[in-house]
Write a protein that holds these residues in place. Sequence first.
Motif: not given
Ligand code: OOG
Length: 264
Positions: A59-62, A66, A102, A104, A140, A149, A151, A156, A161, A233-234
């Motif tokens: 998951m990203g941008f949770t 981020k 980052e 996780e 991650e 970076y 985008f 993305v 992601a 997510g981070a």
């Molecule tokens: C995208 C990936 C975002 C997260 O954990 O929020 C992500 C990026 O930051 O380039 O993996």
Amino acid sequence: MVTTEAELASVLERAALTRTAVGKLTDLFPIDVPAAYRVQRENIRRRVSRGEHITGVKMGFTSQAKMTQMGVDDVIWGILTDAMAAGGDAYDISGLIHPKVEPELVFRLGRRVSGTGGADGAVGAAEAESAVDAVAVGFEVLDSRFEGYEFTLPDVIADNASAAGFGTGPWHELASVPDISDLPVTLLVNGEPLREGSTRAILGDPWESLRSAARLATQAGITLEPGWVVLAGAITEAVPLTPGAHVAVTAAPLGTAELRTTVN
Ligand code: OOG
Ligand code: MG
């Protein structure tokens, strides 16, 4: 998949394989979110046809940290393969463009989540929670295929992601972990605590991210398999990953996930 989408997939594939960042896809062609996921899946199909195996989802941008860092405002997801396994004492980053790392929180599934219960994915979400058999602290490694970076959301997503690698500390059976919803997490590089946060940063509760992953997978018709991991997510911003760095992510009751990059 229209030809343009296959071509956009090739642009990203080439960028990764030749270690050369590219400009935004959306500057070349106006893709929306569904098209972006088709591009992402095309490159996963290509990886699988090269012999890689899917081992989970991310998951990203949770977290707000981020979203703010990367200038986007929606949750996204990507697919992980065994070729992205990272960790140990000699992680080679020489093939990466501009890696970051980052912290996780990672779930492991003990059984299949097929989410057959409804197009909105609601049943998949409930199923997913009870399917989790263990959790771990993890990290991650990101490596956007885009210059600087930079985008938009479709970019993305198409770029899986920014996924490049991931690893975990020791797995803990859920029954042996009191509560994962507000654990303090520290990201250390060469012994220095660079970022600190709480698992609460993940959508207010990391379980919410797990439910979202199940919902998104169900909607996409993807079955989450036993043994797969879900990166929630981070928890904090990502930091640059440099040659010779020792990275440790700790979350007291869960232990530490570690990574040392090679010097080159
Ligand atoms: C995208 C990936 C975002 C997260 O954990 O929020 C992500 C990026 O930051 O380039 O993996
Ligand atoms: Mg991440």
